[in-house]
Design a protein around this motif. Structure first.
Motif, PDB file in Angstrom:
ATOM      1  N   ARG A   1       0.854  -1.265  -0.101  1.00  0.00           N
ATOM      2  CA  ARG A   1      -0.142   0.065  -0.016  1.00  0.00           C
ATOM      3  C   ARG A   1       0.897   1.132  -0.188  1.00  0.00           C
ATOM      4  O   ARG A   1       0.549   2.285  -0.855  1.00  0.00           O
ATOM      5  CB  ARG A   1      -0.920   0.083   1.314  1.00  0.00           C
ATOM      6  N   THR A   2       1.961   1.246   0.821  1.00  0.00           N
ATOM      7  CA  THR A   2       2.649   2.487   0.970  1.00  0.00           C
ATOM      8  C   THR A   2       4.121   2.635   0.414  1.00  0.00           C
ATOM      9  O   THR A   2       4.558   3.473   0.360  1.00  0.00           O
ATOM     10  CB  THR A   2       2.696   2.983   2.633  1.00  0.00           C
ATOM     11  N   GLY A   3       4.765   1.380   0.324  1.00  0.00           N
ATOM     12  CA  GLY A   3       5.962   1.210  -0.057  1.00  0.00           C
ATOM     13  C   GLY A   3       6.814   1.181   1.293  1.00  0.00           C
ATOM     14  O   GLY A   3       8.143   1.296   0.992  1.00  0.00           O
ATOM     15  N   ASP A   4       6.447   1.320   2.238  1.00  0.00           N
ATOM     16  CA  ASP A   4       7.157   1.570   3.634  1.00  0.00           C
ATOM     17  C   ASP A   4       6.781   0.165   4.225  1.00  0.00           C
ATOM     18  O   ASP A   4       5.819  -0.155   4.448  1.00  0.00           O
ATOM     19  CB  ASP A   4       6.195   2.586   4.515  1.00  0.00           C
TER      20      ASP A   4
ATOM     21  N   ARG B   1      13.815  -1.533   2.740  1.00  0.00           N
ATOM     22  CA  ARG B   1      14.414  -1.551   3.985  1.00  0.00           C
ATOM     23  C   ARG B   1      15.411  -0.479   4.309  1.00  0.00           C
ATOM     24  O   ARG B   1      15.316  -0.053   5.359  1.00  0.00           O
ATOM     25  CB  ARG B   1      15.440  -3.123   4.071  1.00  0.00           C
ATOM     26  N   TRP B   2      16.146  -0.184   3.289  1.00  0.00           N
ATOM     27  CA  TRP B   2      17.260   1.005   3.502  1.00  0.00           C
ATOM     28  C   TRP B   2      16.972   1.802   2.286  1.00  0.00           C
ATOM     29  O   TRP B   2      16.901   1.410   1.234  1.00  0.00           O
ATOM     30  CB  TRP B   2      18.593   0.544   3.937  1.00  0.00           C
ATOM     31  N   GLY B   3      17.601   3.095   2.389  1.00  0.00           N
ATOM     32  CA  GLY B   3      17.526   4.064   1.334  1.00  0.00           C
ATOM     33  C   GLY B   3      18.844   4.005   0.420  1.00  0.00           C
ATOM     34  O   GLY B   3      19.709   3.405   0.786  1.00  0.00           O
ATOM     35  N   PRO B   4      18.803   5.097  -0.428  1.00  0.00           N
ATOM     36  CA  PRO B   4      19.981   5.080  -1.237  1.00  0.00           C
ATOM     37  C   PRO B   4      21.239   5.559  -0.288  1.00  0.00           C
ATOM     38  O   PRO B   4      21.107   6.418   0.592  1.00  0.00           O
ATOM     39  CB  PRO B   4      19.752   6.207  -2.327  1.00  0.00           C
TER      40      PRO B   4
ATOM     41  N   ASP C   1      12.073  -8.718  -2.844  1.00  0.00           N
ATOM     42  CA  ASP C   1      12.727  -7.662  -3.471  1.00  0.00           C
ATOM     43  C   ASP C   1      12.069  -6.472  -2.937  1.00  0.00           C
ATOM     44  O   ASP C   1      12.693  -5.511  -2.754  1.00  0.00           O
ATOM     45  CB  ASP C   1      12.759  -7.652  -4.920  1.00  0.00           C
ATOM     46  N   HIS C   2      10.860  -6.592  -2.817  1.00  0.00           N
ATOM     47  CA  HIS C   2      10.093  -5.193  -2.353  1.00  0.00           C
ATOM     48  C   HIS C   2      10.725  -4.888  -0.705  1.00  0.00           C
ATOM     49  O   HIS C   2      10.872  -3.769  -0.432  1.00  0.00           O
ATOM     50  CB  HIS C   2       8.550  -5.511  -2.223  1.00  0.00           C
TER      51      HIS C   2
END
Lengths: 732, 440
Positions: free
Chosen positions: B67-70, B99-102, B93-94
């Motif tokens: 739903r949120t990508g979070d 899990r962590w950002g760029p 993979d989602h």
């Protein structure tokens, strides 16, 4: 003993391990296998995706991935064998339809099976480097259906037969064709290439081989080319409709090879319709077609170009060496220009201005133009003709056009200095006799020559123009300072700089008193304004307008040469003079005198003198009387001396010799220039460089260069190397 | 789909969920949900509630992720369980991307410390492309996936591993010492998931296959592998292999008076189409840094400290890294002073920036030589138990990562948007990652 006791204390492993139902794997696989059967039987509506997915997941999770995978292979192979059997049984046209339908069914089933086995596909398959389910399905189809002995050849034959039918004009089901061929592509590039493309190309080659053989036996070259164009577009269209785009280049090259490349020689040389015939008859369209088709194959254009060059050279050679045609120089050059225009047009319209063709044209012209050593003279004569009369009433742009064309021919000349010699002579004649039509056109051509060959080439020619201009000014000044001369004869003098003009032997003669007085006055005026100069009279080149009254007081103005004027003036004082008397009085050299007397006494309509006895030739014993009965319907009568336009043989020899003489210092200068920069050079290289340097003026003769080198060595400009006799050194 | 419009009901392990087809479409075709709604499976009306025999708590988390990508994992759900469930639905993979950002060197947080079983003194740590890593200890390489689960280790049977590198998330290249008398050694390609040997890279000299010791590794985007090589009969130099065919394609022989085959570091420079080769103290008495152009077999640039006054250790180069953007090579001495050499000049000298002289007084008992790394304009340098981050044209110190457990950092590596730091005294490595971007 102690050992035995120890055994008593051994702790047994806890054997009651949690074991999954031993039949679990079989049971689960049965469910999945059933599902696969149902999917192939179009009976999937009753299946629960969630249940099947979960079961497949569990099998992999419990390490039955291997069983699942091999089970899949077996089941799928079984179904594909069934499918294969049903396809084999199909009759006639239904075969292809059924194959296509079954292929679509298989794809759909494969997608569903892959969905169920997704977890296996994602985890078990990559870790064991197995083939992914989708790809596996394609491979099994390829091996079980496509490569089954009964389907493979039948399918290929059907497809090739359909293509053949379409080529011979029948309408086929292109959609079905596209779908089936797309199956080959989906199965992988190698399958498409091996199982379809290769045999397709072979069959095509065979088809077009027969086709082209038939055409070439029955058609002429032009028609054949039209027929060869068609399959090229058809095959491209075929690829677009139902083949892989990558096949386009391949099938095109097959058609090119069979229809064109294999017949290039035969087509070009075809009797009565080949290239030579097209060239002769200006068949632009056919040649254009030949160009665009032959461009596709290697050696195609080379052949066309070679044949064109050969034909051009042959034709040109005939043109320039035919003694009949070189009788009239103007006609001769005009023919060359016409040929050049013709081929220019052909290359422009048919050969899309191909640079290599233009080069071939140029090299051919250069080749045959220089076969005739008189070409430079003729070109100069052509220009002379144009500038004398030919350009009357022609617009400025057209003049430019004609001059440009002449320059084009000029560029082909190897002996440009010979041209310069003749041009100078002809220009001198034009200028002195005031025959030039347009000063602008003259100067225009000089500018063109200058841009082509450089300042040096035209400096003398330009000097001639300057002389004409200053002479005019000098004359004005002369008459202004001698106002008393407005009465009596008018003297027009052109002061020519020695060296700028073609040299003529000075022939002296006794001018009539009235004229010689004037000449003396002019001489003193000229030398008074220009110190340190010498004037000598070129009476052989002058003209005079004299008024004469004949028997019945007919008045005429006679336009004669200076020599003729001298002769006629003698008759003011006596009615009858013998040849000897005339010769004595005028001191004109015998040959010139004879010619001028001949033109006054023996030419009908111009015979202002009568000769006794009457005969064609002038004898030393003849005597001359004024012809009182001379009549002419014109007031002005031009009595020309018979002058040959074209050079006579000895004159030609002389010009040649003068040219050779002029070349010597130029060759020497070039050798010195080269050696000055190179210091040391061997014989062959000097020759090569000298020829290169002088190319824009003339083609230097190696033996002449060698002579010049010898002469330079004698004069201590160069020396031979003491060890290597082929090496020359420059001596500063 | 049979159910009113977009709405979809699930019964997961007895708990009811209601969501929309749009939300589930975020899962992609290659997932449980993507396949479930394919036209091939007619969901009949009686299936108005789809039953799924799975854990409902995890389903809630994953549904939220779609739903949120979070990703928000409640404390009561173990990571392993969540990963297991995500794997079932094809959503791993989602989870990983959420899990962590760029990667950003200035916003790193310590996400985990992983303790290994082998003793300290690791050789190298290398980050994989998808967030996993591998750690070389003597003759064993331990492989961890992005979930930091350890896979079967790669065991080389007592051959010492010199360097490790990832070809892709499934393939690892090892370079190893040749063992006397056995002729084994060189380079091998291993599966990261199973640890199996897949391919052995060979070196030929004059068409004869020779055994060799492989050292430092580097990879180019053109699928080339570079390795420093030492052969038995002084065939020293840099070997080149094709990653796809596995065949040796080139060999750059070491010239006398220079060092290539013993290199500590190789770095492929894509812009310059050159390979940086650095051999450093204490492997050799002097430092040799050079750029090789393989197209015309030419050493296009070189620098060495031979002949320069070598009074103190202060001027000894311990690691080097080329920075193509600023046309320079950054070097570091054992006190973490940075120095720069201009690549545009031949035979230039090191311009040291004496940043901190403080370190000299308090050296730890068991020091590790400093290491350098470069990531998108940020320069990283390890010293003792911390890693410094430098930014900007003047390389200002902007962050320092420290975790005083496990002793000095002997190696670190950046990749898959994570930084891995390996400690020398205890066998432990730290995982640093950038948190996902803020909600607003």
């Amino acid at each position: 003993m102690s050992n035995q006791r120890k055994r008593n204390f051994q702790i047994e492993a806890f054997k009651q391990r949690v074991v999954v139902d031993p039949k679990y794997a079989d049971k689960t696989w049965k469910i999945l296998e059933h599902a696969i059967h149902e999917i192939y039987n179009h009976n999937a509506s009753g299946l629960s995706f969630e249940e099947l997915y979960r079961n497949a997941y569990n099998m992999v999770l419990h390490k039955f991935g291997e069983k699942l995978y091999t089970g899949l292979v077996t089941t799928m192979t079984f179904h594909l064998k069934e499918i294969c059997k049903s396809i084999e049984e199909a009759q006639g046209g239904a075969f292809l339809e059924l194959l296509n339908r079954k292929w679509n069914d298989h794809n759909k089933a494969l997608q569903m099976i892959r969905d169920i086995l997704m977890y296996m596909d994602r985890t078990y398959v990559p870790s064991l480097k197995k083939t992914h389910v989708h790809e596996l399905g394609l491979h099994l189809w390829r091996d079980s259906v496509l490569h089954s002995s009964k389907v493979q050849t039948r399918l290929l034959d059907t497809l090739l037969d359909l293509v053949h039918k379409e080529r011979t004009g029948e309408v086929i089901d292109r959609v079905l064709m596209r779908n089936v061929i797309k199956m080959f592509m989906d199965l992988g590039e190698s399958v498409y290439q091996e199982d379809f493309e290769k045999p397709f190309l072979e069959a095509s080659a065979e088809f077009y081989k027969v086709e082209s053989q038939g055409f070439i036996e029955s058609c002429d070259c032009g028609d054949y080319l039209k027929k060869a164009e068609k399959p090229l577009t058809e095959e491209v269209e075929r690829v677009a409709h139902y083949l892989d785009a990558k096949s386009e280049a391949k099938i095109t090259s097959v058609v090119e090879r069979e229809m064109i490349a294999n017949h290039v020689q035969r087509l070009v040389h075809m009797e009565n319709s080949g290239l030579v015939n097209m060239l002769l008859n200006d068949k632009y369209e056919d040649m254009g077609r030949m160009y665009s088709l032959f461009r596709r194959v290697s050696n195609g254009l080379v052949t066309v170009r070679d044949v064109m060059t050969l034909h051009l050279r042959e034709m040109g050679k005939q043109l320039v060496t035919d003694p009949e045609k070189s009788k009239d120089p103007v006609e001769f050059v005009q023919r060359l220009l016409d040929e050049r225009d013709k081929y220019d047009k052909i290359i422009n319209l048919a050969f899309s201005n191909d640079k290599t063709f233009q080069n071939a044209l140029n090299s051919s012209f250069e080749y045959f133009l220089n076969l005739n050593t008189r070409s430079p003279e003729f070109i100069s004569l052509f220009v002379d003709d144009k500038l004398r009369k030919g350009l009357k009433g022609v617009g400025e742009e057209d003049v430019d056009l004609i001059l440009d064309k002449v320059m084009m021919l000029f560029r082909y000349l190897q002996e440009k200095d010979v041209f310069e010699k003749y041009y100078k002579q002809h220009l001198a004649k034009r200028l002195l006799s005031g025959k030039t039509v347009s000063d602008d056109a003259e100067r225009n051509l000089i500018v063109k020559l200058k841009t082509e060959c450089g300042y040096q080439f035209t400096s003398k020619l330009e000097g001639m123009f300057t002389d004409m201009k200053t002479s005019h000014d000098t004359l004005l000044g002369f008459y202004n300072s001698h106002p008393e001369l407005s009465e009596g004869p008018t003297l027009v003098v052109q002061v020519l700089t020695t060296g700028s003009w073609p040299t003529q032997p000075t022939v002296q003669c006794n001018l009539p008193a009235e004229v010689s007085v004037l000449c003396e006055k002019f001489r003193s005026y000229y030398l008074g304004t220009h110190t340190g100069r010498r004037l000598s009279w070129q009476t052989n080149m002058g003209t005079a307008d004299i008024k004469a009254v004949f028997g019945k007081s007919q008045r005429h103005e006679l336009n004669v040469s200076t020599f003729q004027m001298c002769v006629l003036m003698l008759f003011n004082n006596s009615d009858r003079l013998s040849y000897k008397e005339i010769e004595q009085a005028t001191e004109i050299p015998a040959s010139d005198l004879k010619r001028c007397l001949q033109s006054m006494a023996c030419v009908k309509g111009k015979n202002v003198l009568r000769k006794e006895p009457m005969s064609k030739d002038i004898g030393e014993e003849d005597s001359f009387i004024v012809n009182d009965r001379f009549t002419s319907k014109f007031y002005k009568v031009k009595i020309g001396t018979v002058v040959a336009q074209k050079e006579t043989e000895p004159e030609k020899q002389e010009t040649r010799q003068r040219v050779e003489e002029d070349r010597k210092p130029q060759i020497e200068a070039a050798i010195v220039r080269i050696m000055k920069s190179r210091r040391v050079l061997d014989h062959n290289n000097i020759i090569a460089e000298v020829i290169k340097q002088l190319q824009s003026r003339f083609l230097a003769n190696p033996t002449e260069i060698k002579k010049r080198i010898e002469s330079l060595i004698e004069r201590d400009f160069l020396e031979r190397d003491s060890t290597d006799r082929k090496l020359y050194r420059y001596l500063a | 789909m049979g159910i009113s419009k977009d709405r979809i009901k699930f019964n997961v392990g007895g708990r009811l969920f209601e969501t929309t087809a749009t939300t589930l479409a975020n899962a992609g075709r290659n997932s449980f949900f993507g396949a479930l709604f394919d036209d091939g499976w007619n969901l009949s009306p009686q299936d108005s509630v789809i039953f799924v025999d799975r854990n409902s708590d995890c389903f809630a988390v994953l549904l939220d992720l779609l739903r949120t990508g979070d990703l928000n994992v409640p404390a009561n759900i173990p990571e392993r369980l969540l990963h297991r469930e995500a794997s079932f639905y094809g959503l791993l993979d989602h989870v990983r991307t959420a899990r962590w950002g760029p990667f950003d060197g200035n916003r790193l947080r310590l996400s985990d410390s992983v303790k290994g079983t082998s003793p300290g003194d690791g050789t190298a740590i290398r980050a994989g492309p998808d967030g996993g890593c591998c750690v070389a200890h003597g003759s064993v390489v331990h492989v961890y996936d992005w979930m930091l689960e350890e896979h079967s280790p790669i065991n080389l049977d007592y051959q010492r591993v010199n360097d490790v590198g990832w070809i892709d998330s499934d393939n690892i290249v090892l370079s190893a010492c040749e063992r006397l008398g056995r002729g084994d050694g060189g380079m091998g390609l291993f599966s990261s998931s199973s640890g199996d040997l897949r391919y052995k890279f060979q070196v030929s000299h004059e068409n004869q296959v020779k055994s060799y010791t492989a050292g430092a590794l580097s990879f180019s985007p053109d699928y080339e592998i570079f390795a420093s090589c030492k052969g038995r009969s002084n065939e020293y130099g840099i070997g080149v292999w094709d990653q796809i065919t596995g065949k040796q394609t080139d060999f750059f022989y070491e010239s006398p008076g220079w060092s290539l085959g013993d290199a500590d570091k190789l770095q492929w420079l894509n812009g310059k189409n050159c390979l940086l080769v650095a051999t450093l103290f204490p492997r050799k008495d002097n430092c040799y840094i050079s750029l090789l152009d393989f197209r015309d077999k030419n050493m296009v640039w070189s620098w060495s400290d031979i002949g320069s006054p070598m009074a103190t250790d202060e001027k000894r180069v311990r690691d080097a890294i080329a920075m193509e953007d600023s046309n320079s090579i950054c070097v570091v001495n054992e006190f973490e002073d940075l120095g720069f050499i201009d690549l545009r000049m031949y035979g230039g000298s090191v311009r040291w920036s004496s940043r901190s002289k403080l370190m000299k007084s308090k050296m730890p008992d068991e020091p590790c030589y400093p290491k350098l790394a470069l990531h998108e304009g940020q320069l990283f340098s390890s010293m003792n138990d911390s890693i410094s981050v430098f930014c900007g044209p003047d390389w200002v110190l902007t962050s320092r990562l420290r975790r005083s457990y496990g002793g000095s950092i002997c190696d670190f590596s950046i990749g898959g948007d994570r930084l891995f730091a390996l400690h020398s005294e205890e066998n432990v490595f730290d995982v640093w990652e950038t948190p996902p971007p803020p909600i607003i």
